[in-house]
Design a protein around this motif. Structure first.
Motif, short mmCIF file in Angstrom:
data_model
loop_
_atom_site.label_atom_id
_atom_site.label_comp_id
_atom_site.label_asym_id
_atom_site.label_seq_id
_atom_site.Cartn_x
_atom_site.Cartn_y
_atom_site.Cartn_z
N ASP A 167 48.24 29.91 31.70
CA ASP A 167 47.41 30.91 32.36
C ASP A 167 47.47 32.16 31.51
O ASP A 167 48.55 32.56 31.08
CB ASP A 167 47.97 31.18 33.77
N ASP A 168 46.34 32.76 31.24
CA ASP A 168 46.32 33.95 30.38
C ASP A 168 47.17 35.09 30.94
O ASP A 168 47.67 35.91 30.19
CB ASP A 168 44.88 34.44 30.20
N LYS A 169 47.32 35.14 32.25
CA LYS A 169 48.04 36.26 32.88
C LYS A 169 49.52 35.98 33.10
O LYS A 169 50.28 36.90 33.39
CB LYS A 169 47.37 36.59 34.22
N GLU A 170 49.91 34.73 33.03
CA GLU A 170 51.30 34.35 33.33
C GLU A 170 51.94 33.66 32.12
O GLU A 170 51.24 33.08 31.30
CB GLU A 170 51.33 33.38 34.52
N PRO A 171 53.27 33.69 32.06
CA PRO A 171 53.94 32.94 30.99
C PRO A 171 53.65 31.44 31.13
O PRO A 171 53.45 30.94 32.23
CB PRO A 171 55.42 33.23 31.24
N THR A 172 53.64 30.73 30.01
CA THR A 172 53.46 29.28 30.04
C THR A 172 54.67 28.66 30.74
O THR A 172 55.80 29.09 30.56
CB THR A 172 53.32 28.72 28.61
N THR A 173 54.39 27.64 31.54
CA THR A 173 55.43 27.01 32.35
C THR A 173 55.38 25.50 32.16
O THR A 173 54.31 24.91 32.13
CB THR A 173 55.22 27.34 33.85
N ILE A 174 56.56 24.89 32.03
CA ILE A 174 56.69 23.43 32.02
C ILE A 174 57.52 23.05 33.25
O ILE A 174 58.58 23.63 33.48
CB ILE A 174 57.37 22.92 30.74
N ILE A 175 57.03 22.08 34.01
CA ILE A 175 57.73 21.63 35.21
C ILE A 175 57.95 20.12 35.12
O ILE A 175 57.04 19.37 34.82
CB ILE A 175 56.92 21.95 36.48
N LYS A 176 59.19 19.72 35.41
CA LYS A 176 59.52 18.30 35.55
C LYS A 176 59.98 18.09 36.97
O LYS A 176 60.90 18.76 37.43
CB LYS A 176 60.62 17.88 34.59
N GLN A 177 59.31 17.20 37.68
CA GLN A 177 59.71 16.87 39.04
C GLN A 177 60.32 15.48 39.05
O GLN A 177 59.83 14.58 38.37
CB GLN A 177 58.50 16.92 39.98
N SER A 178 61.39 15.35 39.81
CA SER A 178 62.07 14.07 39.89
C SER A 178 62.73 13.94 41.25
O SER A 178 63.78 14.53 41.48
CB SER A 178 63.11 13.96 38.77
N GLY A 179 62.09 13.22 42.15
CA GLY A 179 62.66 13.03 43.47
C GLY A 179 62.91 14.35 44.17
O GLY A 179 61.98 15.13 44.40
N ALA A 180 64.16 14.63 44.47
CA ALA A 180 64.53 15.83 45.22
C ALA A 180 64.88 17.00 44.30
O ALA A 180 65.56 17.93 44.73
CB ALA A 180 65.70 15.52 46.14
N SER A 181 64.44 16.96 43.05
CA SER A 181 64.78 18.07 42.16
C SER A 181 63.62 18.41 41.23
O SER A 181 62.72 17.60 41.03
CB SER A 181 66.03 17.74 41.34
N ASP A 182 63.66 19.62 40.71
CA ASP A 182 62.70 19.99 39.69
C ASP A 182 63.38 20.88 38.65
O ASP A 182 64.38 21.53 38.92
CB ASP A 182 61.43 20.62 40.26
N LEU A 183 62.82 20.83 37.46
CA LEU A 183 63.32 21.58 36.31
C LEU A 183 62.13 22.34 35.74
O LEU A 183 61.08 21.75 35.49
CB LEU A 183 63.88 20.59 35.29
N THR A 184 62.28 23.66 35.56
CA THR A 184 61.20 24.51 35.10
C THR A 184 61.65 25.33 33.91
O THR A 184 62.74 25.89 33.93
CB THR A 184 60.75 25.47 36.24
N VAL A 185 60.82 25.40 32.88
CA VAL A 185 61.05 26.28 31.74
C VAL A 185 59.83 27.19 31.64
O VAL A 185 58.70 26.70 31.65
CB VAL A 185 61.24 25.49 30.42
#
Length: 131
Positions: A94-112
């Motif tokens: 998104d031009d207005k927000e930092p780039t985000t990577i999301i990994k979802q796995s069952g009951a957890s998620d990991l975001t950079v």
């Protein structure tokens, strides 16, 4: 709640949070600032690493929900799906927000998340040591 400011102590938190991912790469110039951990009842937790390079911030967030409190994250906008060493991830730009990577796995998620190029974000997520 725990705030750790010394990188040398990070490994020790796996005693209290056995599923804590530990990043083994951030782009040159980024300095570790803090690891903030909230431990919830049963097996849930929220962990957030913060790195700075001048005014630029880089966040690595990991959430694990209690089994009965599982959440679904809806991805809005231009989410691109790619496969990494961590498995399937979604890249949100998104031009207005930092780039985000999301990994979802069952009951957890990991975001950079950060205002850095996508290749660096992928390198970061690929080099998070998961137990």
């Amino acid at each position: 709640e725990i705030d750790e400011f010394d990188w040398k102590n990070i490994e020790n938190y796996r005693k209290d949070v056995p599923e804590l991912g530990i990043p083994h790469y951030v782009p040159e110039g980024y300095k570790f600032k803090v690891l903030h951990i909230e431990i919830y009842k049963e097996d849930g937790f929220n962990a957030e690493y913060k790195f700075n390079k001048g005014d630029e911030e880089l966040f690595i967030k990991q959430r694990k929900y209690n089994k009965r409190d599982v959440k679904t994250v809806l991805l809005e906008g231009n989410a691109e799906e790619i496969v990494t060493k961590q498995g399937k991830v979604y890249i949100l730009k998104d031009d207005k927000e930092p780039t985000t990577i999301i990994k979802q796995s069952g009951a957890s998620d990991l975001t950079v998340m950060g205002k850095i190029n996508t290749d660096d974000l992928i390198d970061i997520i690929n080099r998070i040591a998961m137990p």
